[in-house]
Design an enzyme around this catalytic site. Structure first.
Site: not given
Ligand SMILES: *Cc1c(COP(=O)(O)O)cnc(C)c1O
Length: 460
Positions: A320-321, A389-390, A419, A362
């Protein structure tokens, strides 16, 4: 990585100045698509970000389409080089989910992970082939399950027994058989932030191997007539830099696969090792050589399968990231600068925790740059804060900025493609920024800016 052509004027200019400029570049240009023009203006995907800020307004999410596609291709070719056709890359769309991204994933031949009816609907409206989607989540509601089956989501990743029974019931009521993977926790601690570490036994996700629950889940799944168990999934965490973590997880998973094969005669077709590869947010973080790490992992998997005497399942990954993070940048405009003598300088911008919750959540680290002039001396250490406002609405502490920074200046926060938009909120009834995509020297709006009308649309 350093755009030296930008400094062709350096041949004639005075050398020490050029050296200083090169140093600035080295520190600030933490990804291939970040560069500096000779006059000190920050460029993203080759485009002047101050012009983009003026054109689209701020706060503004930018995304570099070329970078996203390049990352997709890098994952695909690396996996295909190692495993031929016996592999799949699924983009974990929770990192950034909007229609245009699902179109790009379809064009690049990736599958996608989805975790809610909202993501499924977004993918569907983008024309994404949902047979290539994998449905995650540790608590799929009955509504979600039925919604996903209506939409034709190809495979479910079952997280717990309750859910297996719920999916079985829904499939049975349709006279269908649903493909499933089981999510397992291999008991690996990737040593990243606790909030994004998911592979330990003590986790809200998945069946633990160590406790025997994973094996029991296999037995149970095989007994349910409307489920077709295809294999196993694990996801150790996120922002992982060490290849050892994947190798350890792979060993545990292959050991488990060999065990259930011996015990139940079940042959796993799929081993999904999740996502999690780390990305660079600051110059002091490494650049992860993802193809090299995957090649090591592939070699290890093949060797280990041979040792165990099992055939290697299809290998799936779910980045993802690492697909979208460095394709993103957020632009802000400075409002007020507040100096508290003996304490701190607060630079307030027109966004904050509503468009970037990761720092408050985090303590995430970022590179924040004065977009108009990277060559101006950054002689003041500032806290860059948002407008919510935090007190915790801090984008980043200890950011060096020119002491001349003031109202109207544009600041850029790098590596915000993952994200950010997907975690954005309307806290304080602040509209969410648009997502503007950059492509071939041009730009277009993928998600328009929310308006105050959008915010009251749902109120009765
Ligand atoms: C969040 C997630 C990903 C992707 O993670 P990244 O760190 O963004 O690569 C892949 N699989 C599952 C099940 C996730 O929850």
């Amino acid at each position: 990585m350093i755009p030296t052509e930008t400094f062709s004027d350096c041949v004639t200019a005075d050398a020490p100045l050029c050296e200083e400029k090169m140093r600035v570049c080295q520190n600030d240009c933490i990804a291939e698509n970040v560069s500096v023009r000779g006059d000190g203006t920050l460029l993203f995907a080759g485009q002047d970000v101050t012009e983009l800020a003026a054109r689209y307004g701020t706060p503004l999410y930018l995304m570099d389409e070329h970078q996203i596609r390049w990352r997709c291709r890098q994952y695909r070719t690396t996996l295909e080089d190692a495993f031929g056709t016996r592999c799949r890359v699924l983009y974990a769309s929770k990192a950034a989910s909007f229609k245009r991204l699902y179109e790009i994933m379809a064009e690049e031949g990736l599958g996608v992970d989805v975790v809610s009816a909202g993501e499924i609907e977004t993918a569907k409206r983008a024309g994404f082939p949902l047979g290539q989607a994998l449905f995650h989540s540790n608590n799929k509601t009955d509504f979600d399950i039925s919604f996903a089956m209506d939409a034709g989501v190809g495979c479910f990743v079952a997280d717990n027994l309750e859910e297996l029974y719920a999916v079985e019931r829904e499939a049975a009521s349709r006279g269908a058989v649903q493909d499933v993977l089981l999510r397992l926790t291999p008991g690996i601690d990737p040593h990243t932030y606790a909030a994004v570490s998911t592979g330990k036994v003590d986790s809200k996700f998945g069946f633990a191997i160590e406790t025997g629950q994973a094996q029991e889940a296999v037995r149970e799944t095989l007994s349910l007539p409307h489920l077709r168990l295809r294999g196993f999934h694990c996801h150790v965490g996120s922002q992982v830099f060490s290849a050892d973590v994947y190798i350890e997880a792979a060993d545990v998973m292959l050991g488990f696969i060999a065990g259930v094969q011996a015990k139940y005669g079940f042959i796993a077709e799929v081993l999904d090792l999740g996502g999690g590869f780390g990305v660079r947010y600051t110059a002091d973080q490494p650049v992860l050589d993802i193809p090299a790490r995957i090649a090591e992992l592939a070699a290890h998997l093949k060797k280990e399968a041979r040792t165990l005497g099992i055939s290697l399942p299809e290998i799936w990954l779910e980045p993802g990231r690492s697909i979208v993070a460095d394709a993103g940048m957020t632009l802000y405009t400075v409002g007020t600068v507040k100096r508290i003598p003996g304490y701190k300088t607060y630079v307030s911008v027109d966004g904050g925790m509503t468009d970037n919750i990761r720092t408050a959540l985090y303590g995430a680290k970022y590179t924040i740059l004065p977009a108009g002039d990277l060559f101006a001396p950054r002689d003041e250490i500032c806290s860059v804060v948002g407008r919510c406002c935090e007190s915790g609405d801090i984008l980043q502490e200890n950011v060096p900025l020119p002491s001349s920074t003031g109202r109207g200046d544009v600041l850029a926060c790098l590596t915000t493609g993952a994200y950010h938009y997907s975690m954005a909120s309307n806290y304080n009834r602040i509209p969410r920024p648009p997502v503007v995509m950059l492509r071939n020297g041009d730009s277009y709006i993928a998600v328009r800016r929310e308006t105050v009308d959008d915010l009251v649309r749902l109120d009765n």
